[in-house]
Write a protein that holds these residues in place. Sequence first.
Motif, mmCIF file in Angstrom:
data_model
loop_
_atom_site.group_PDB
_atom_site.id
_atom_site.type_symbol
_atom_site.label_atom_id
_atom_site.label_comp_id
_atom_site.label_asym_id
_atom_site.label_seq_id
_atom_site.Cartn_x
_atom_site.Cartn_y
_atom_site.Cartn_z
ATOM 1 N N GLN A 303 68.992 -48.181 -16.052
ATOM 2 C CA GLN A 303 68.467 -48.143 -14.697
ATOM 3 C C GLN A 303 66.985 -48.499 -14.661
ATOM 4 N N ALA A 304 66.238 -48.020 -15.645
ATOM 5 C CA ALA A 304 64.811 -48.345 -15.719
ATOM 6 C C ALA A 304 64.613 -49.834 -15.981
ATOM 7 N N GLN A 307 65.103 -51.761 -12.749
ATOM 8 C CA GLN A 307 63.941 -51.651 -11.863
ATOM 9 C C GLN A 307 62.820 -52.566 -12.327
#
Length: 310
Positions: A303-304, A307
């Motif tokens: 998820q990081a 982003q």
Amino acid sequence: MEAMLTIVSKVGVMLILIMVGYAVTKKKWLTERGTAEVNTLLLQIVTPCLIVNSFLTSEDTLSVGELLLSGGTSALAIALSIGLSLFFFRKEPEGRKKVLRFAVDFSNAGFMGLPLVEGIVGSKGVMYGSFFIVVFNIFCWTYGFRMMSGGQKMSWKVLLLNPGIIGLIFGLPIYFLDLHLPAVVSEPVSFLAALNTPLAMMIIGSYIAKVDLHSFVSDMAVYKVAALRLLAAPLLFFLCLLVIRPEPNLFVTSVIQAACPVAANTVLFAVQYQCDSQLASKTVAVSTVLSVVTIPILTILAQAACQFLY
């Protein structure tokens, strides 16, 4: 932090269900025969219904290209695991070597992966995840079958009519033709799909209950399998995804399924082809318990990365 809590919560729910399966097996409420029958039900009925239901309930639109990319990344994840496993366990006896390598090669992408993907990514993730299941079955019933069986002739009927393929045969026309099935059909499919998480986790708990706890500590090869399956293989795949840059939902879905513990099929294949079924059960049990820590970390990492990249 909120994402971390969500993922840990989802994995925690899985762990509780696994504990229920462990308890009912120890109480002898779920016998070995019952476990096998429930496992067959999951594979042959629940898994296709879960895939079909993801296409029935999805509000997202995926292009043919996105679906093909999903299949391609799935094949890459499994191929990397197979390549990695070939560097290890060379000095093990043949029966153990087959089980240990199979355990590294194949993740529990269906039983554990799809419920996690559904909870974290949503229905779009399940659609992507269904292609992982199809690719998993193709590799499992070709490469995995020949390795575990000692080179027996492969059945094309089994390969082409596996649960993942069947789910897509029904699900894809529904999705691309935008068909709206009557409730008398769609609701039973939905109800059967909902059985996947509780039954699959209880079956894993049942496998764990059948293994001698003392042997968990003594067999270090099991922990080598866990390290390869839960960390080395998914991290190698993660680095490849950074180069490929699929869209965020596919990125996270792929990492979750690649990071799942040893496939429950490892036990089934070991039993079927007279390999070390106790060793297979230990690899499933140990990797499942340790995945409670590793899956949240890898999911948050994915998820990081999304982003940062997007």
